[in-house]
Design an enzyme around this catalytic site. Structure first.
Site, mmCIF file in Angstrom:
data_model
loop_
_atom_site.group_PDB
_atom_site.id
_atom_site.type_symbol
_atom_site.label_atom_id
_atom_site.label_comp_id
_atom_site.label_asym_id
_atom_site.label_seq_id
_atom_site.Cartn_x
_atom_site.Cartn_y
_atom_site.Cartn_z
ATOM 1 N N VAL A 96 0.878 -1.173 0.000
ATOM 2 C CA VAL A 96 0.000 0.000 0.000
ATOM 3 C C VAL A 96 0.911 1.217 0.000
ATOM 4 O O VAL A 96 1.727 1.388 0.905
ATOM 5 C CB VAL A 96 -0.937 0.022 1.232
ATOM 6 C CG1 VAL A 96 -1.767 1.296 1.243
ATOM 7 C CG2 VAL A 96 -1.829 -1.214 1.251
ATOM 8 N N HIS A 100 2.979 3.630 6.099
ATOM 9 C CA HIS A 100 2.344 3.002 7.251
ATOM 10 C C HIS A 100 3.380 2.201 8.013
ATOM 11 O O HIS A 100 4.317 1.661 7.438
ATOM 12 C CB HIS A 100 1.158 2.132 6.834
ATOM 13 C CG HIS A 100 1.478 1.061 5.849
ATOM 14 N ND1 HIS A 100 1.733 1.320 4.520
ATOM 15 C CD2 HIS A 100 1.576 -0.279 6.003
ATOM 16 C CE1 HIS A 100 1.976 0.177 3.888
ATOM 17 N NE2 HIS A 100 1.897 -0.800 4.762
#
Length: 114
Positions: A96, A100
């Site tokens: 992704v 993160h």
């Protein structure tokens, strides 16, 4: 970033259990946990990867580490130890492309990671 799943979570288009949220970051459980405790911590600003950080992003990166420690304390696994991981780029395993960090705890971790 209408295609980004994390931006959709931030916009409340995809529901999740919010474990922590402030003006800079959000934390929520990983949908595919790799440890008994597996929490994702993301900046609210869409930044594709660590390679895309600018000097103005230093504050949010510090906040992420602080929130990781806070959550590990609250969840009760800080004393035993935890791992905080960020993958940068496809070859490193990033799937992704919105920065993160994976906060992992609740089990022993080996080195090097798989």
């Amino acid at each position: 970033m209408s295609e980004c799943i994390f931006c959709k979570i931030l916009a409340k288009e995809i529901p999740t259990e919010v474990l922590y949220e402030d003006d800079l970051v959000m934390a929520f459980p990983d949908v595919s946990p790799q440890a008994p405790e597996h929490i994702l911590i993301i900046p609210k600003k869409h930044i594709p990867s660590l390679a895309d950080l600018s000097p103005e992003d230093e504050g949010v990166m510090g906040r992420i580490v602080s929130v990781a420690n806070r959550l590990a304390q609250e969840k009760g696994f800080a004393q035993e130890g935890y791992r905080l991981v960020a993958n940068c780029g496809k070859q490193a395993g990033q799937t992704v492309f919105h920065i993160h960090f994976h906060l992992l705890g609740g089990r022993d971790f080996g080195w090097p990671p798989g």
